[in-house]
Scaffold this motif. Structure first.
Motif, PDB file in Angstrom:
ATOM      1  N   GLY A  63       0.884  -1.059  -0.259  1.00  0.00           N
ATOM      2  CA  GLY A  63       0.461   0.178   0.289  1.00  0.00           C
ATOM      3  C   GLY A  63       1.238   1.442  -0.115  1.00  0.00           C
ATOM      4  O   GLY A  63       0.535   2.120   0.377  1.00  0.00           O
ATOM      5  N   ARG A  64       1.552   0.787  -0.988  1.00  0.00           N
ATOM      6  CA  ARG A  64       2.930   2.128  -0.615  1.00  0.00           C
ATOM      7  C   ARG A  64       3.739   2.916   0.098  1.00  0.00           C
ATOM      8  O   ARG A  64       4.440   3.475   0.953  1.00  0.00           O
ATOM      9  N   PHE A  65       3.843   1.420   1.672  1.00  0.00           N
ATOM     10  CA  PHE A  65       4.703   2.144   2.554  1.00  0.00           C
ATOM     11  C   PHE A  65       4.948   1.304   2.942  1.00  0.00           C
ATOM     12  O   PHE A  65       5.159   0.047   2.500  1.00  0.00           O
ATOM     13  N   TRP A  66       6.388   1.205   3.902  1.00  0.00           N
ATOM     14  CA  TRP A  66       7.075   0.316   4.156  1.00  0.00           C
ATOM     15  C   TRP A  66       6.743  -0.152   5.549  1.00  0.00           C
ATOM     16  O   TRP A  66       7.197   1.070   6.199  1.00  0.00           O
ATOM     17  N   TYR A  67       6.713  -1.364   6.306  1.00  0.00           N
ATOM     18  CA  TYR A  67       6.637  -1.423   7.484  1.00  0.00           C
ATOM     19  C   TYR A  67       8.062  -2.882   7.281  1.00  0.00           C
ATOM     20  O   TYR A  67       8.751  -3.355   6.469  1.00  0.00           O
ATOM     21  N   VAL A  68       8.063  -2.699   9.091  1.00  0.00           N
ATOM     22  CA  VAL A  68       9.603  -3.403   9.467  1.00  0.00           C
ATOM     23  C   VAL A  68       9.271  -4.057  10.192  1.00  0.00           C
ATOM     24  O   VAL A  68       8.139  -3.876  11.107  1.00  0.00           O
ATOM     25  N   SER A  69       9.741  -5.312  10.693  1.00  0.00           N
ATOM     26  CA  SER A  69       9.839  -6.422  12.250  1.00  0.00           C
ATOM     27  C   SER A  69      10.308  -7.277  11.889  1.00  0.00           C
ATOM     28  O   SER A  69      11.915  -7.058  11.031  1.00  0.00           O
ATOM     29  N   GLY A  70      11.066  -7.092  13.142  1.00  0.00           N
ATOM     30  CA  GLY A  70      12.236  -7.864  13.491  1.00  0.00           C
ATOM     31  C   GLY A  70      11.736 -10.147  13.297  1.00  0.00           C
ATOM     32  O   GLY A  70      13.245 -10.757  12.835  1.00  0.00           O
ATOM     33  N   GLY A  71      11.057 -10.352  13.000  1.00  0.00           N
ATOM     34  CA  GLY A  71      10.219 -11.679  12.811  1.00  0.00           C
ATOM     35  C   GLY A  71       9.556 -11.299  12.245  1.00  0.00           C
ATOM     36  O   GLY A  71       8.781 -10.336  11.487  1.00  0.00           O
ATOM     37  N   ILE A  72       8.779 -12.764  11.157  1.00  0.00           N
ATOM     38  CA  ILE A  72       8.158 -12.605   9.811  1.00  0.00           C
ATOM     39  C   ILE A  72       6.124 -12.104  10.490  1.00  0.00           C
ATOM     40  O   ILE A  72       5.630 -12.175   9.985  1.00  0.00           O
ATOM     41  N   THR A  73       5.883 -13.769  11.347  1.00  0.00           N
ATOM     42  CA  THR A  73       4.677 -13.858  12.172  1.00  0.00           C
ATOM     43  C   THR A  73       4.004 -12.665  13.084  1.00  0.00           C
ATOM     44  O   THR A  73       3.008 -12.214  13.180  1.00  0.00           O
ATOM     45  N   SER A  74       4.656 -11.739  13.707  1.00  0.00           N
ATOM     46  CA  SER A  74       4.772 -10.589  14.866  1.00  0.00           C
ATOM     47  C   SER A  74       5.142  -9.024  14.456  1.00  0.00           C
ATOM     48  O   SER A  74       6.421  -8.952  13.833  1.00  0.00           O
ATOM     49  N   GLY A  75       4.826  -7.923  15.499  1.00  0.00           N
ATOM     50  CA  GLY A  75       5.717  -6.740  15.625  1.00  0.00           C
ATOM     51  C   GLY A  75       5.765  -6.000  14.392  1.00  0.00           C
ATOM     52  O   GLY A  75       6.849  -5.360  14.070  1.00  0.00           O
ATOM     53  N   TRP A  76       4.982  -5.406  13.267  1.00  0.00           N
ATOM     54  CA  TRP A  76       4.566  -5.307  12.082  1.00  0.00           C
ATOM     55  C   TRP A  76       4.288  -4.179  12.199  1.00  0.00           C
ATOM     56  O   TRP A  76       3.267  -3.081  13.026  1.00  0.00           O
ATOM     57  N   SER A  77       5.314  -2.844  12.320  1.00  0.00           N
ATOM     58  CA  SER A  77       5.054  -1.365  12.333  1.00  0.00           C
ATOM     59  C   SER A  77       5.734  -0.481  11.055  1.00  0.00           C
ATOM     60  O   SER A  77       7.009  -1.011  10.219  1.00  0.00           O
ATOM     61  N   LYS A  78       4.606   0.537  11.032  1.00  0.00           N
ATOM     62  CA  LYS A  78       5.213   1.751   9.622  1.00  0.00           C
ATOM     63  C   LYS A  78       6.961   1.901  10.437  1.00  0.00           C
ATOM     64  O   LYS A  78       7.295   2.299  11.105  1.00  0.00           O
ATOM     65  N   SER A  79       7.490   1.554   8.796  1.00  0.00           N
ATOM     66  CA  SER A  79       8.692   1.861   8.772  1.00  0.00           C
ATOM     67  C   SER A  79       9.275   3.746   8.977  1.00  0.00           C
ATOM     68  O   SER A  79       8.501   3.785   7.908  1.00  0.00           O
ATOM     69  N   THR A  80       9.954   4.493   9.220  1.00  0.00           N
ATOM     70  CA  THR A  80      10.457   5.319   9.598  1.00  0.00           C
ATOM     71  C   THR A  80      11.593   5.913   8.904  1.00  0.00           C
ATOM     72  O   THR A  80      11.518   7.284   8.075  1.00  0.00           O
ATOM     73  N   ALA A  81      12.890   5.317   8.548  1.00  0.00           N
ATOM     74  CA  ALA A  81      13.858   5.085   8.018  1.00  0.00           C
ATOM     75  C   ALA A  81      14.347   3.873   7.684  1.00  0.00           C
ATOM     76  O   ALA A  81      14.100   3.033   7.637  1.00  0.00           O
ATOM     77  N   LEU A  82      14.145   3.789   6.064  1.00  0.00           N
ATOM     78  CA  LEU A  82      14.335   2.829   5.536  1.00  0.00           C
ATOM     79  C   LEU A  82      16.487   2.718   5.632  1.00  0.00           C
ATOM     80  O   LEU A  82      17.133   3.879   5.104  1.00  0.00           O
ATOM     81  N   PRO A  83      17.041   1.380   5.494  1.00  0.00           N
ATOM     82  CA  PRO A  83      18.018   1.687   5.438  1.00  0.00           C
ATOM     83  C   PRO A  83      18.424   1.576   4.043  1.00  0.00           C
ATOM     84  O   PRO A  83      18.203   1.883   2.423  1.00  0.00           O
ATOM     85  N   ALA A  84      20.044   1.780   3.554  1.00  0.00           N
ATOM     86  CA  ALA A  84      20.132   2.093   1.976  1.00  0.00           C
ATOM     87  C   ALA A  84      19.641   0.760   1.420  1.00  0.00           C
ATOM     88  O   ALA A  84      19.876   1.125   0.019  1.00  0.00           O
ATOM     89  N   ARG A  85      20.072  -0.334   1.478  1.00  0.00           N
ATOM     90  CA  ARG A  85      19.427  -1.488   0.381  1.00  0.00           C
ATOM     91  C   ARG A  85      18.075  -1.151   0.226  1.00  0.00           C
ATOM     92  O   ARG A  85      17.702  -1.115  -0.980  1.00  0.00           O
ATOM     93  N   ILE A  86      17.556  -1.207   1.207  1.00  0.00           N
ATOM     94  CA  ILE A  86      15.706  -0.759   0.900  1.00  0.00           C
ATOM     95  C   ILE A  86      15.524   0.158   0.165  1.00  0.00           C
ATOM     96  O   ILE A  86      14.984   0.021  -0.827  1.00  0.00           O
ATOM     97  N   LYS A  87      16.380   1.698   0.034  1.00  0.00           N
ATOM     98  CA  LYS A  87      16.111   2.931  -0.322  1.00  0.00           C
ATOM     99  C   LYS A  87      15.742   2.603  -2.392  1.00  0.00           C
ATOM    100  O   LYS A  87      15.782   2.862  -2.339  1.00  0.00           O
ATOM    101  N   THR A  88      17.287   1.970  -2.073  1.00  0.00           N
ATOM    102  CA  THR A  88      17.440   1.058  -3.578  1.00  0.00           C
ATOM    103  C   THR A  88      16.249   0.543  -3.979  1.00  0.00           C
ATOM    104  O   THR A  88      15.922   0.842  -5.274  1.00  0.00           O
ATOM    105  N   LEU A  89      15.719  -0.372  -3.451  1.00  0.00           N
ATOM    106  CA  LEU A  89      14.750  -1.049  -4.082  1.00  0.00           C
ATOM    107  C   LEU A  89      13.402  -0.565  -3.983  1.00  0.00           C
ATOM    108  O   LEU A  89      12.626  -0.079  -4.719  1.00  0.00           O
ATOM    109  N   ASP A  90      13.531   0.856  -2.602  1.00  0.00           N
ATOM    110  CA  ASP A  90      12.029   1.690  -3.046  1.00  0.00           C
ATOM    111  C   ASP A  90      12.814   2.019  -4.239  1.00  0.00           C
ATOM    112  O   ASP A  90      11.093   2.994  -4.624  1.00  0.00           O
ATOM    113  N   THR A  91      13.160   2.723  -4.806  1.00  0.00           N
ATOM    114  CA  THR A  91      13.743   3.673  -6.067  1.00  0.00           C
ATOM    115  C   THR A  91      13.225   3.058  -7.128  1.00  0.00           C
ATOM    116  O   THR A  91      12.198   3.461  -8.072  1.00  0.00           O
TER     117      THR A  91
END
Length: 85
Positions: free
Chosen positions: A25-53
């Motif tokens: 939905g045009r948002f990135w979410y981040v979690s330490g595990g697959i099954t729980s703990g998902w929250s909206k990511s406020t800052a993306l690491p460099a690799r994810i920023k490249t993917l986002d572009t």
């Protein structure tokens, strides 16, 4: 990066911070595990920023070719199910 398969959304594991990143939905979410703990990511690491572009570039190209449904204005809650619903 590693990609999670068998999901309709893009989920990748960043080897630098060992976290999972979900694009939905045009948002990135981040979690330490697959099954729980998902929250909206406020800052993306460099690799994810490249993917986002690259993703945003493809979305713009696809918008010119076909109509797309309205995207949510705010992030949604991520629910994970490991069993058939």
């Amino acid at each position: 990066m590693e990609r999670v398969l068998n999901t309709p959304f893009l989920i990748v594991k960043n080897p630098d911070d060992k976290k999972y990143y979900l694009y939905a939905g045009r948002f990135w979410y981040v979690s330490g595990g697959i099954t729980s703990g998902w929250s909206k990511s406020t800052a993306l690491p460099a690799r994810i920023k490249t993917l986002d572009t690259e993703i945003k570039k493809q979305e713009i190209e696809n918008q010119e070719e076909e109509a797309t449904p309205a995207e949510p204005a705010t992030p949604t809650t991520i629910l994970v199910s490991t069993k058939p619903a």
